[in-house]
Design an enzyme around this catalytic site. Sequence first.
Site, mmCIF file in Angstrom:
data_model
loop_
_atom_site.group_PDB
_atom_site.id
_atom_site.type_symbol
_atom_site.label_atom_id
_atom_site.label_comp_id
_atom_site.label_asym_id
_atom_site.label_seq_id
_atom_site.Cartn_x
_atom_site.Cartn_y
_atom_site.Cartn_z
ATOM 1 N N GLY A 14 0.753 -1.239 0.000
ATOM 2 C CA GLY A 14 0.000 0.000 0.000
ATOM 3 C C GLY A 14 0.787 1.295 0.000
ATOM 4 C CD GLU A 50 0.398 -9.283 1.507
ATOM 5 O OE1 GLU A 50 -0.498 -8.427 1.336
ATOM 6 O OE2 GLU A 50 0.174 -10.416 1.925
ATOM 7 N N PRO A 51 4.383 -5.172 -0.982
ATOM 8 C CG PRO A 51 6.591 -4.423 -1.279
ATOM 9 C CD PRO A 51 5.763 -5.452 -0.542
ATOM 10 N N GLY A 52 3.256 -3.691 -4.013
ATOM 11 C CA GLY A 52 3.055 -3.923 -5.442
ATOM 12 C C GLY A 52 3.377 -2.661 -6.217
ATOM 13 N NE ARG A 108 -3.350 3.464 -11.343
ATOM 14 C CZ ARG A 108 -3.114 4.709 -10.991
ATOM 15 N NH1 ARG A 108 -2.617 5.573 -11.854
ATOM 16 N NH2 ARG A 108 -3.360 5.113 -9.777
ATOM 17 C CE1 TYR A 168 -9.155 1.952 -8.952
ATOM 18 C CE2 TYR A 168 -7.316 2.028 -10.484
ATOM 19 C CZ TYR A 168 -8.170 1.314 -9.689
ATOM 20 O OH TYR A 168 -8.055 -0.043 -9.621
ATOM 21 C CB CYS A 217 -16.907 4.419 -29.311
ATOM 22 S SG CYS A 217 -16.047 3.881 -30.788
ATOM 23 C CD GLU A 218 -17.161 3.359 -22.870
ATOM 24 O OE1 GLU A 218 -17.265 3.967 -21.795
ATOM 25 O OE2 GLU A 218 -17.385 2.161 -23.029
ATOM 26 C CE1 TYR A 267 -2.766 -3.269 -8.464
ATOM 27 C CE2 TYR A 267 -1.381 -1.396 -7.867
ATOM 28 C CZ TYR A 267 -1.941 -2.621 -7.556
ATOM 29 O OH TYR A 267 -1.655 -3.213 -6.350
HETATM 30 C C1 LIG Z 1 -3.336 -4.946 -3.712
HETATM 31 C C2 LIG Z 1 -2.765 -5.591 -2.517
HETATM 32 C C3 LIG Z 1 -1.424 -5.361 -2.177
HETATM 33 C C4 LIG Z 1 -0.536 -4.407 -2.934
HETATM 34 O O1 LIG Z 1 -0.916 -3.082 -2.782
HETATM 35 P P1 LIG Z 1 0.026 -1.925 -3.406
HETATM 36 O O2 LIG Z 1 -0.708 -0.689 -3.122
HETATM 37 O O3 LIG Z 1 0.160 -2.217 -4.844
HETATM 38 O O4 LIG Z 1 1.332 -2.001 -2.676
HETATM 39 C C5 LIG Z 1 -0.916 -6.057 -1.107
HETATM 40 N N1 LIG Z 1 -1.669 -6.915 -0.380
HETATM 41 C C6 LIG Z 1 -2.964 -7.145 -0.674
HETATM 42 C C7 LIG Z 1 -3.740 -8.107 0.142
HETATM 43 C C8 LIG Z 1 -3.566 -6.489 -1.748
HETATM 44 O O5 LIG Z 1 -4.843 -6.699 -2.022
#
Ligand SMILES: *Cc1c(COP(=O)(O)O)cnc(C)c1O
Length: 421
Positions: free
Chosen positions: A239, A275-277, A314, A318, A346-347, A375
């Site tokens: 997050g 869990e960084p994404g 996105r 968002y 077409c939107e 994303y």
């Molecule tokens: C989406 C998600 C993440 C990653 O979030 P980021 O904002 O991309 O770091 C980690 N853990 C869980 C359970 C998620 O759903």
Amino acid sequence: MDHFLYRDGALFAEDIAVAEIAAAVETPFYLYSTATLLRHYRLFDEALDGLPHLVCYAMKANSNQAILRTLAEAGAGMDVVSGGEYARAKAAGVSAERIVFSGVGKTLAEIRMALAGGIRQFNVESEPELEAISAVAVSMGVVAPITLRVNPDVDARTHAKIATGKSENKFGIPIARAREVYAQAASLPGLKVVGIDVHIGSQLTQLEPFEAAYKKVADLTDVLRADGHEITRLDLGGGLGIPYTRSNEAPPLPTDYGALIKRTVGHLGCEIEIEPGRLIAGNAGILVSRVIYVKSGEGRDFLILDAAMNDLIRPAMYDAYHDIVPVVEAAAAVELRPYDVVGPVCESGDTFAKGRQMPPVVAGDLLAFRSAGAYGAVMASEYNTRPLIPEVLVHGDQFAVIRARPTFDEIINRDTIPPWL
Ligand SMILES: *Cc1c(COP(=O)(O)O)cnc(C)c1O
């Protein structure tokens, strides 16, 4: 920091000119930097130095096999949210002990798949899911390691569509009911409780919500241990936000985030998982597009690009802001003008930016959307039968297409005509 910088007025990805790749691949396409991916992964890894830890990349942000392989070779684990992602992680060479399985709706087939192939832990989100995992595990003669995802009722102060830690969100069990649900978990024959999980949302730009959530997790650790549970792992979710624009104040750095983790839960003797994404993949990617037409409208000019909302959703979904920069840098003195930047779909929602101040643009120019590595490609569709766009990975002075653009025939042949037609 990323590795998409201008050199003598030309945008480079690491050591290759973006225009050179555009000539070979054809726009639009996603372009990723290996050095940026690795840098971001290592920032997290180093931020947790001194604590036993595992950085489980949230692969829903970008799950291309080459991206996963790059991170796995650097030592990353993976956070998966579906059977498909589990299969992708395994195919990229990630070992089972490094894969955690999150998500509110794991099916019996997905649970079976992960237990058969091996899993570090399931992050469980409800009582019925506890029952389901236990039953599948018993039927297979194995024991499933689990954490419970607790919902700490903390306001993540982010976009409503990506906030997950308030009591009204569908995620996790209310922290007030944690003791009861942990007792239930301990009573089920197919489960072994290993820890606690929390994830409060995405694109957080302040540390306070994390701090509030992690303090609650620390308190809960003490309470659950006193109840007799063995809490050896804390999965603190992902997050941490990224700067989508260079002018605003930047979100906290992974080092500050790591210090916060040490301060709030470091004394508990637990193995820490994060869990960084977005922060790993987001600024490691750009979307490269070409201007098809410059169209003069009522009181505004439209830049009509060959990329559209189906390629990068996105902004439409968002209201997200992406910096859009020319691949050939404009002279410093040039006067900016406002453009509405749109795609061909077409939107009216197919709008990337309104009234964006940019140097003068003409048809044929190449533009780059920054911060498009997370994303982006994973959320793309083939709406309007626009083929999924290629993904390209740069490594120093080399580049490779890591997902090719499908042909029209490949797209059409996925459909089948039933026998009565
Ligand atoms: C989406 C998600 C993440 C990653 O979030 P980021 O904002 O991309 O770091 C980690 N853990 C869980 C359970 C998620 O759903």
